[in-house]
Scaffold this active site. Structure first.
Site, PDB file in Angstrom:
ATOM      1  N   ALA A  35       0.827  -1.211   0.000  1.00  0.00           N
ATOM      2  CA  ALA A  35       0.000   0.000   0.000  1.00  0.00           C
ATOM      3  C   ALA A  35       0.858   1.257   0.000  1.00  0.00           C
ATOM      4  O   ALA A  35       0.334   2.366   0.024  1.00  0.00           O
ATOM      5  CB  ALA A  35      -0.921   0.000   1.222  1.00  0.00           C
ATOM      6  N   SER A  36       2.159   1.069  -0.027  1.00  0.00           N
ATOM      7  CA  SER A  36       3.073   2.210   0.014  1.00  0.00           C
ATOM      8  C   SER A  36       2.805   3.190  -1.117  1.00  0.00           C
ATOM      9  O   SER A  36       2.629   2.799  -2.271  1.00  0.00           O
ATOM     10  CB  SER A  36       4.516   1.708  -0.068  1.00  0.00           C
ATOM     11  N   HIS A  37       2.768   4.466  -0.773  1.00  0.00           N
ATOM     12  CA  HIS A  37       2.582   5.549  -1.726  1.00  0.00           C
ATOM     13  C   HIS A  37       1.167   5.588  -2.330  1.00  0.00           C
ATOM     14  O   HIS A  37       0.925   6.295  -3.296  1.00  0.00           O
ATOM     15  CB  HIS A  37       3.613   5.500  -2.867  1.00  0.00           C
TER      16      HIS A  37
END
Length: 202
Positions: A35-37
């Site tokens: 889910a990064s960024h």
């Protein structure tokens, strides 16, 4: 699709996936779901080619086209996983715990190998420090930003004989809701506010 795969066990940091591609014979691609960024409602994924580097043209376009051609799942993956869980609720199911431990150890070993991810420059610099220098090492405030990095950051600091960092308590543990940030991206304005406020209390 008849492709042999290895699912790393538990939560792992993104760099371990890229490293694992390079460290596994005959591995042609690595995929990291993250889910990064992204907004907390969206999972994204990163794809690493056989060289351990994120995909670039023309491979990115080919993959995008394949996704568009296969928007309907081939099977009900959710039902299959639920069925596996009902049969063996306490097993690791699909992931490979032993291989994950092995690759993680290799990753940290490579950090200090000459010619590896980090050269021996760190050790050379550390030997030049005087006792007085060691007393004035800076303090670090760290945030996992509700991701999975905290235990791996601890290992990195220990590996390089650095004093422990100060972890932002409210953002230390993995949480898919990302309750204290809108985007889990340190480049986004305001994302580091909570960690900076915590650093002021150190």
């Amino acid at each position: 699709a008849g492709i042999e795969t290895t699912l790393l066990h538990g939560y792992v940091p993104t760099p371990l996936v890229a490293f694992s591609v390079k460290s596994t014979p005959e591995c042609i691609v690595g995929v990291m779901v993250t889910a990064s960024h992204n907004p907390k409602t969206d999972n994204g994924y990163k794809v690493y080619w056989s060289d351990g580097v994120q995909i670039r043209p023309p491979n990115d376009k080919h993959i995008a086209n394949c996704i568009l051609e296969n928007l309907v799942p081939w099977i009900d993956y959710g039902a299959k996983l639920r069925s596996l869980n009902e049969r063996k609720p306490d097993s690791d199911q699909l992931s490979d715990r032993e291989d994950t431990v092995r690759l993680s150890k290799l990753y940290f070993q490579s950090l200090s190998n000459i010619g590896g991810l980090v050269t021996n420059q760190y050790e050379q610099a550390r030997k030049k420090l005087s006792i007085d220098d060691l007393d004035v090492l800076p303090k670090f405030a760290y945030t996992a930003m509700h991701g999975v990095g905290h235990p791996f950051a601890i290992k990195c600091f220990q590996h390089f004989h650095l004093p422990p960092f100060y972890s932002t308590p409210s953002q230390q543990n993995p949480d898919p809701q990302f309750p204290t940030v809108i985007f889990p991206n340190p480049e986004e304005k305001g994302a580091l506010n909570e960690s900076m406020e915590y650093a002021e209390t150190m």
